[in-house]
Design an enzyme around this catalytic site. Structure first.
Site, PDB file in Angstrom:
ATOM      1  N   SER A 132       0.825  -1.215   0.000  1.00 55.07           N
ATOM      2  CA  SER A 132       0.000   0.000   0.000  1.00 55.07           C
ATOM      3  C   SER A 132       0.855   1.261   0.000  1.00 55.07           C
ATOM      4  CB  SER A 132      -0.897   0.021   1.244  1.00 55.07           C
ATOM      5  OG  SER A 132      -1.673  -1.139   1.302  1.00 55.07           O
ATOM      6  N   PHE A 156       3.999 -10.893  -5.698  1.00 53.48           N
ATOM      7  CA  PHE A 156       2.570 -10.917  -6.070  1.00 53.48           C
ATOM      8  C   PHE A 156       2.355 -10.398  -7.498  1.00 53.48           C
ATOM      9  CE2 PHE A 156       1.776  -9.592  -1.346  1.00 53.48           C
ATOM     10  CZ  PHE A 156       1.985 -10.896  -0.903  1.00 53.48           C
ATOM     11  N   THR A 158       1.201 -10.291 -11.082  1.00 54.94           N
ATOM     12  CA  THR A 158       0.279 -10.930 -12.032  1.00 54.94           C
ATOM     13  C   THR A 158       1.002 -11.082 -13.377  1.00 54.94           C
ATOM     14  OG1 THR A 158      -1.562  -9.893 -10.900  1.00 54.94           O
ATOM     15  CG2 THR A 158      -1.997 -10.679 -13.130  1.00 54.94           C
ATOM     16  N   ALA A 179       9.502  11.137  -0.681  1.00 54.04           N
ATOM     17  CA  ALA A 179      10.124   9.942  -1.257  1.00 54.04           C
ATOM     18  C   ALA A 179       9.521   9.536  -2.603  1.00 54.04           C
ATOM     19  CB  ALA A 179       9.999   8.783  -0.266  1.00 54.04           C
ATOM     20  N   HIS A 180       8.211   9.780  -2.790  1.00 55.64           N
ATOM     21  CA  HIS A 180       7.583   9.294  -4.027  1.00 55.64           C
ATOM     22  C   HIS A 180       8.137  10.008  -5.264  1.00 55.64           C
ATOM     23  CE1 HIS A 180       4.863  12.725  -4.671  1.00 55.64           C
ATOM     24  NE2 HIS A 180       4.600  12.702  -3.374  1.00 55.64           N
ATOM     25  N   GLU A 244      -7.109   0.991 -13.904  1.00 50.97           N
ATOM     26  CA  GLU A 244      -6.876  -0.310 -13.263  1.00 50.97           C
ATOM     27  C   GLU A 244      -8.030  -0.634 -12.312  1.00 50.97           C
ATOM     28  OE1 GLU A 244      -3.042  -0.863 -11.438  1.00 50.97           O
ATOM     29  OE2 GLU A 244      -3.643  -2.731 -10.492  1.00 50.97           O
ATOM     30  N   HIS A 340     -26.773 -22.762  -2.440  1.00 52.40           N
ATOM     31  CA  HIS A 340     -26.503 -24.066  -3.061  1.00 52.40           C
ATOM     32  C   HIS A 340     -26.437 -25.194  -2.022  1.00 52.40           C
ATOM     33  CE1 HIS A 340     -25.359 -21.869  -6.723  1.00 52.40           C
ATOM     34  NE2 HIS A 340     -25.238 -23.021  -7.353  1.00 52.40           N
ATOM     35  N   GLY A 342     -24.996 -27.861   0.532  1.00 51.31           N
ATOM     36  CA  GLY A 342     -23.719 -28.591   0.536  1.00 51.31           C
ATOM     37  C   GLY A 342     -23.068 -28.629  -0.831  1.00 51.31           C
ATOM     38  N   THR A 367      -5.848  -1.659  -1.792  1.00 50.04           N
ATOM     39  CA  THR A 367      -6.835  -2.345  -0.942  1.00 50.04           C
ATOM     40  C   THR A 367      -8.071  -1.448  -0.755  1.00 50.04           C
ATOM     41  OG1 THR A 367      -6.018  -1.402   1.140  1.00 50.04           O
ATOM     42  CG2 THR A 367      -4.962  -3.454   0.391  1.00 50.04           C
TER      43      THR A 367
HETATM   44  C1  LIG Z   1      -3.472 -12.100  -6.564  1.00 49.48           C
HETATM   45  C2  LIG Z   1      -2.709 -10.820  -6.444  1.00 49.48           C
HETATM   46  C3  LIG Z   1      -2.238 -10.182  -7.582  1.00 49.48           C
HETATM   47  C4  LIG Z   1      -1.498  -9.014  -7.466  1.00 49.48           C
HETATM   48  N1  LIG Z   1      -0.957  -8.438  -8.614  1.00 49.48           N
HETATM   49  C5  LIG Z   1      -0.078  -7.421  -8.481  1.00 49.48           C
HETATM   50  C6  LIG Z   1       0.645  -6.929  -9.610  1.00 49.48           C
HETATM   51  O1  LIG Z   1       0.447  -7.375 -10.748  1.00 49.48           O
HETATM   52  N2  LIG Z   1       1.550  -5.948  -9.429  1.00 49.48           N
HETATM   53  C7  LIG Z   1       1.800  -5.409  -8.202  1.00 49.48           C
HETATM   54  O2  LIG Z   1       2.640  -4.533  -8.099  1.00 49.48           O
HETATM   55  N3  LIG Z   1       1.133  -5.848  -7.105  1.00 49.48           N
HETATM   56  C8  LIG Z   1       0.222  -6.846  -7.208  1.00 49.48           C
HETATM   57  N4  LIG Z   1      -0.455  -7.318  -6.103  1.00 49.48           N
HETATM   58  C9  LIG Z   1      -0.167  -6.725  -4.813  1.00 49.48           C
HETATM   59  C10 LIG Z   1      -1.298  -5.902  -4.249  1.00 49.48           C
HETATM   60  O3  LIG Z   1      -1.502  -4.738  -4.991  1.00 49.48           O
HETATM   61  C11 LIG Z   1      -0.974  -5.641  -2.776  1.00 49.48           C
HETATM   62  O4  LIG Z   1      -1.079  -6.882  -2.090  1.00 49.48           O
HETATM   63  C12 LIG Z   1      -1.841  -4.596  -2.149  1.00 49.48           C
HETATM   64  O5  LIG Z   1      -1.582  -3.329  -2.685  1.00 49.48           O
HETATM   65  C13 LIG Z   1      -1.664  -4.534  -0.619  1.00 49.48           C
HETATM   66  O6  LIG Z   1      -0.337  -4.444  -0.268  1.00 49.48           O
HETATM   67  P1  LIG Z   1       0.262  -5.443   0.852  1.00 49.48           P
HETATM   68  O7  LIG Z   1      -0.104  -6.816   0.449  1.00 49.48           O
HETATM   69  O8  LIG Z   1       1.687  -5.113   1.027  1.00 49.48           O
HETATM   70  O9  LIG Z   1      -0.548  -5.094   2.140  1.00 49.48           O
HETATM   71  P2  LIG Z   1      -0.207  -3.894   3.230  1.00 49.48           P
HETATM   72  O10 LIG Z   1       0.036  -2.632   2.491  1.00 49.48           O
HETATM   73  O11 LIG Z   1       0.863  -4.431   4.105  1.00 49.48           O
HETATM   74  O12 LIG Z   1      -1.560  -3.839   3.993  1.00 49.48           O
HETATM   75  C14 LIG Z   1      -1.937  -4.751   5.032  1.00 49.48           C
HETATM   76  C15 LIG Z   1      -3.287  -4.290   5.582  1.00 49.48           C
HETATM   77  O13 LIG Z   1      -3.149  -2.970   6.128  1.00 49.48           O
HETATM   78  C16 LIG Z   1      -4.089  -2.102   5.529  1.00 49.48           C
HETATM   79  N5  LIG Z   1      -3.540  -0.752   5.383  1.00 49.48           N
HETATM   80  C17 LIG Z   1      -2.346  -0.384   4.849  1.00 49.48           C
HETATM   81  N6  LIG Z   1      -2.239   0.944   4.872  1.00 49.48           N
HETATM   82  C18 LIG Z   1      -3.388   1.444   5.402  1.00 49.48           C
HETATM   83  C19 LIG Z   1      -3.884   2.752   5.687  1.00 49.48           C
HETATM   84  N7  LIG Z   1      -3.181   3.847   5.383  1.00 49.48           N
HETATM   85  N8  LIG Z   1      -5.108   2.869   6.254  1.00 49.48           N
HETATM   86  C20 LIG Z   1      -5.845   1.776   6.559  1.00 49.48           C
HETATM   87  N9  LIG Z   1      -5.434   0.513   6.315  1.00 49.48           N
HETATM   88  C21 LIG Z   1      -4.219   0.344   5.743  1.00 49.48           C
HETATM   89  C22 LIG Z   1      -4.365  -2.712   4.164  1.00 49.48           C
HETATM   90  O14 LIG Z   1      -5.601  -2.252   3.626  1.00 49.48           O
HETATM   91  C23 LIG Z   1      -4.359  -4.190   4.482  1.00 49.48           C
HETATM   92  O15 LIG Z   1      -5.603  -4.556   5.013  1.00 49.48           O
HETATM   93  C24 LIG Z   1      -1.249  -8.449  -6.194  1.00 49.48           C
HETATM   94  C25 LIG Z   1      -1.758  -9.065  -5.055  1.00 49.48           C
HETATM   95  C26 LIG Z   1      -2.467 -10.244  -5.171  1.00 49.48           C
HETATM   96  C27 LIG Z   1      -2.963 -10.907  -3.920  1.00 49.48           C
END
Ligand SMILES: Cc1cc2nc3c(=O)[nH]c(=O)nc-3n(C[C@H](O)[C@H](O)[C@H](O)COP(=O)(O)OP(=O)(O)OC[C@H]3O[C@@H](n4cnc5c(N)ncnc54)[C@H](O)[C@@H]3O)c2cc1C
Length: 381
Positions: A132, A156, A158, A179-180, A244, A340, A342, A367
């Site tokens: 995130s 992760f 795709t 940083a961004h 996206e 549905h 079982g 997310t």
């Molecule tokens: C099947 C799959 C395909 C994917 N495909 C791609 C891809 O092609 N390219 C790519 O780059 N990424 C991809 N991703 C990654 C996906 O975009 C990330 O998993 C997602 O952005 C969340 O990041 P994280 O898993 O690091 O969770 P984290 O950022 O660690 O978040 C963990 C939890 O904390 C919450 N959280 C974090 N920050 C906040 C905030 N500020 N306020 C409230 N809650 C917060 C999140 O909502 C989440 O519930 C994929 C993921 C999956 C599962």
């Protein structure tokens, strides 16, 4: 199905795509799930028929079509199964970075193969330590003469196994404040020295989608592979995330509609206590509630797609759609499985697969919590 932004030519396109998928996808989908991979031959067949990147300019191998055609492709692929999401990612998420920010040389080099299906693309932002919080990525790209030296790991991703071209978010300036502003997008091709694939990841659902880790160790990438300008990667990503998230919202709406029709067929056939279960008021109310959610979701989504096609900035509304429609599909998956009985828990019933596939849409493409952060910010909070 009526969509206000679609005309006769779109409907003809949908029929020919459906015919194609009836032959080339539906009969094979369960096998692809078992194989944990969609074969490259399917991509090539899609490309041959003009079903990949139809909006790319004709001079680069596309058809210069409007985005309504892309909507149809996303809808019809979702009807086959959510595991085909990689095609939508290629068409509507990765390739647009090249069409919008790429140089003419990059477009000539990559786009014709992307439209043919012999170059599969991916986008790599997420890392083991950050998802995130994109500004926190650790992958670096250091300029060294006429090359960048890229070091880092992505996860992760795709299309991670199939991808021949991956757009990697890297830090070209690790000291940038904020940083961004140090993030750039660099396209890395299959076979580049120092680029390797890690594990193909085992997921709860989307079994035929190849999601993988990517590793860059002193990976030597020509400077000509920089997409757009240095330091503007974050800005490009934010701009393109609108489409996206819209693609994810479309998939969620279509899967909800599809699961609803699976449940409708089932409840009409299944009998209990001497009558069709569709005659119980509880079940009728469940169907009525879902039909209402689906109808409202469709109205909101269609309006949004029209606005997007007309070039309006709908970032906040797209965040609302992504969050609301993916929550809706999760709820509908659970309700339809319950209807549905079982059998809903048995793999031979499609609802079981849909139930596994749906929840991830609340996680990827930002997310749902991040969607709420965007909405709240826009409310001035
Ligand atoms: C099947 C799959 C395909 C994917 N495909 C791609 C891809 O092609 N390219 C790519 O780059 N990424 C991809 N991703 C990654 C996906 O975009 C990330 O998993 C997602 O952005 C969340 O990041 P994280 O898993 O690091 O969770 P984290 O950022 O660690 O978040 C963990 C939890 O904390 C919450 N959280 C974090 N920050 C906040 C905030 N500020 N306020 C409230 N809650 C917060 C999140 O909502 C989440 O519930 C994929 C993921 C999956 C599962």
């Amino acid at each position: 199905m009526y969509h206000p932004y679609l005309k006769e030519e779109h409907n003809m396109f949908r029929s020919s795509l459906r015919k194609f998928l009836q032959k080339e996808a539906y009969p094979h989908y369960e096998q692809w799930e078992r194989d944990r991979l969609v074969p490259r031959s399917f991509w090539e067949k899609m490309g041959m028929q003009g079903f990949l990147c139809p909006d790319v300019d004709e001079q680069y191998g596309g058809s210069g079509a409007d985005w309504g055609f892309s909507v149809i492709i996303n809808e019809e692929l979702e009807r086959v199964g959510s595991g085909l999401i990689g095609v939508g990612l290629h068409n509507d998420i990765v390739v647009p970075y090249i069409t919008e920010y790429g140089t003419d040389e990059q477009k000539k080099r990559w786009l014709p193969s992307c439209t043919k299906g012999n170059m599969i693309s991916a986008i790599a932002m997420t890392e083991p330590g950050t998802g995130s919080d994109l500004a926190g990525i650790k992958t670096t790209a250091k300029l060294n003469g006429d090359h960048y030296i890229v070091n880092g790991q992505k996860t992760f991703i795709t299309n991670g196994i199939h991808c021949d071209l991956v757009i990697v978010a890297c830090k070209t300036d690790t000291g940038a404040v904020p940083a961004h502003k140090g993030i750039s997008l660099i396209a890395i091709e299959r076979g580049t020295e120092g680029f390797s694939r890690g594990r193909k990841l085992e997921k709860v659902g989307l079994h035929c989608q190849d999601t993988a880790e990517l590793i860059f160790e002193d990976c030597k990438v020509p400077v000509q592979n920089l997409i757009g300008e240095e330091g503007k990667g974050f800005q490009y990503l934010m701009k393109k995330l609108q489409q996206e998230r819209l693609v994810v919202a479309i998939a969620a709406q279509v899967s909800s509609e599809h699961m609803f029709s699976l449940a409708m067929d089932y409840i009409k056939k299944r009998e209990a206590f001497g009558k069709s279960i569709s005659q119980f008021q509880h079940i009728q109310f469940k169907m009525a509630e879902m039909a209402t959610d689906i109808e409202m979701g469709r109205a909101f989504l269609d309006g949004l797609i029209s606005e997007h096609i007309h070039g309006k900035e709908v970032v906040v509304k797209v965040s609302m759609a992504k969050f609301k429609l993916t929550e809706m599909s999760r709820k509908i998956a659970a309700e339809c499985m319950q209807l549905h009985g079982g059998y809903g828990y048995m793999e031979e019933y499609e609802i079981a697969r849909r139930y596994r596939d749906v929840p991830v849409a609340s996680i990827y493409a930002g997310t749902n919590e991040i969607m709420k952060v965007i909405i709240a910010k826009n409310l001035g909070l």
